[in-house]
Design a protein around this motif. Structure first.
Motif: not given
Length: 385
Positions: A184-185, A267-268, A292-293, A309-310
């Protein structure tokens, strides 16, 4: 206790409006009296439409309601630009008026960055000087304020709240995604969200995850980031993976957004700028793992909650998303970690933390005086004499 929130409020389309609704609802459930002083367009119980965001008399209009309704505490939910021109400088005059009337003011600063503009830094310093207490959502935001400004009043770190919700188990079916792995975005369309990064790696993601679907459920406010929006959708249009892309559009009221979140597996969040995200809080409510960023607020959340996760590079995004799709144990462990964390971040807990702060700010006129407020529901209305 009577609390007046100065903020945007639904049905106004704004993350701050949603935040204020959840916080004020929590405080109401604790038996307190709540008023909302908002922009034109706000609606609801004890909600007052006070001003246009482009008006030049915002401070006077807000203080008119403070005088008439006499709250024990005023709580400002602050973002730049909500209170007139010059990045909302009129909020400073309103704070001065509250100080002159000896009304305690709590200010939650929702926008705290190192690289604020000149006029924004001046406003921040006045917020710090004139507020009885300051709230931020992240420890790093407190560190920024301590490093760059003169601090004369307490700064409290209170996290963004998380809703307590029930998951819709047939969400994928309702969206025609049954049996698919869904990435998901979601959220408002802004260039700082960097959604195109996920578009660019989509071919490799699909190669590694044959069953995946990229679900994009984003929208923008009227005339906001329109060129970027057109560019973004053109990128999707140019992709040759129609069976692996599903785009949703609309206003996404809470029920719609909830169903979208329930349909996702991951989710991104590839953002390049921002503070604590309302979208992350929405995802957390449904225990949705994230990739995530390295944005500071996301990184801190992941390290504390262990709910995602990063990613530092495109390769990281591809590897992490693939691992979460293919490793059920890892995905389920992250979901359980979020569930445990939510017990300390739900709106009931966050509301109590705010009330504890409010109580500290109500000063007795003499040492043995007691503050008194009786919730009307506590009175036995059946005993009428």
């Amino acid at each position: 206790m009577r609390i007046a929130y100065v903020s945007t409020y639904p049905p106004i389309e704004c993350g701050l409006a949603t935040y204020t609704k959840y916080l004020s609802d929590s405080v109401r459930r604790a038996g307190k009296e709540v008023f909302i002083f908002s922009q034109l367009g706000a609606q609801g119980k004890d909600v007052y439409e006070v001003y246009s965001p482009k008006a030049n008399d915002i401070a006077g209009r807000l203080f008119f309601y403070v005088e008439r309704l006499a709250p024990d505490i005023v709580h400002i939910e602050h973002e730049f630009g909500l209170f007139g021109d010059q990045r909302g400088v009129q909020i400073v005059e309103f704070l001065i008026r509250c100080n002159l009337s000896e009304t305690p003011v709590v200010t939650t600063m929702h926008t705290v960055f190192e690289d604020l503009k000149f006029e924004e830094k001046i406003i921040v310093q006045h917020l710090l000087d004139l507020s009885s207490s300051i709230i931020v959502h992240e420890s790093f935001q407190k560190d920024i304020l301590l490093k760059n400004y003169k601090i004369s009043n307490p700064i409290h770190v209170i996290p963004h709240g998380v809703r307590e919700v029930r998951r819709n188990e047939n969400a994928k079916e309702l969206l025609g995604l049954q049996g698919r792995d869904v990435l998901l975005l979601a959220g408002y369309i802004r260039s700082t969200k960097n959604f195109e990064r996920i578009f660019n790696i989509l071919p490799e993601l699909i190669r590694k995850n044959k069953n995946m679907v990229l679900l994009m459920a984003a929208r923008n406010r009227i005339n906001e980031h329109s060129p970027y929006k057109l560019e973004l959708y053109q990128k999707l249009k140019d992709q040759y993976y129609s069976d692996h892309i599903k785009v949703l559009f609309g206003k996404f009221p809470q029920s719609s957004l909830d169903n979208i979140l329930c349909a996702a597996d991951i989710m991104a969040l590839p953002y390049i700028k921002g503070g604590q995200s309302g979208v992350l809080a929405q995802a957390s409510a449904f225990h949705l793992p994230v990739v995530t960023s390295q944005l500071k607020s996301f990184k801190d959340w992941v390290l504390e909650v262990q709910g995602g996760l990063i990613a530092e590079s495109d390769e990281d995004y591809i590897r992490h998303i693939t691992n979460l799709f293919q490793d059920d144990d890892l995905r389920n462990q992250l979901k359980e970690n979020i569930k445990i964390s939510n017990k300390q971040r739900n709106w009931t807990v966050i509301g109590k933390q705010h009330l504890k702060l409010y109580n500290k700010l109500i000063k007795p006129p003499i040492s043995n005086a007691e503050f008194y407020y009786c919730n009307p529901k506590q009175i036995n209305k059946e005993r009428i004499f």
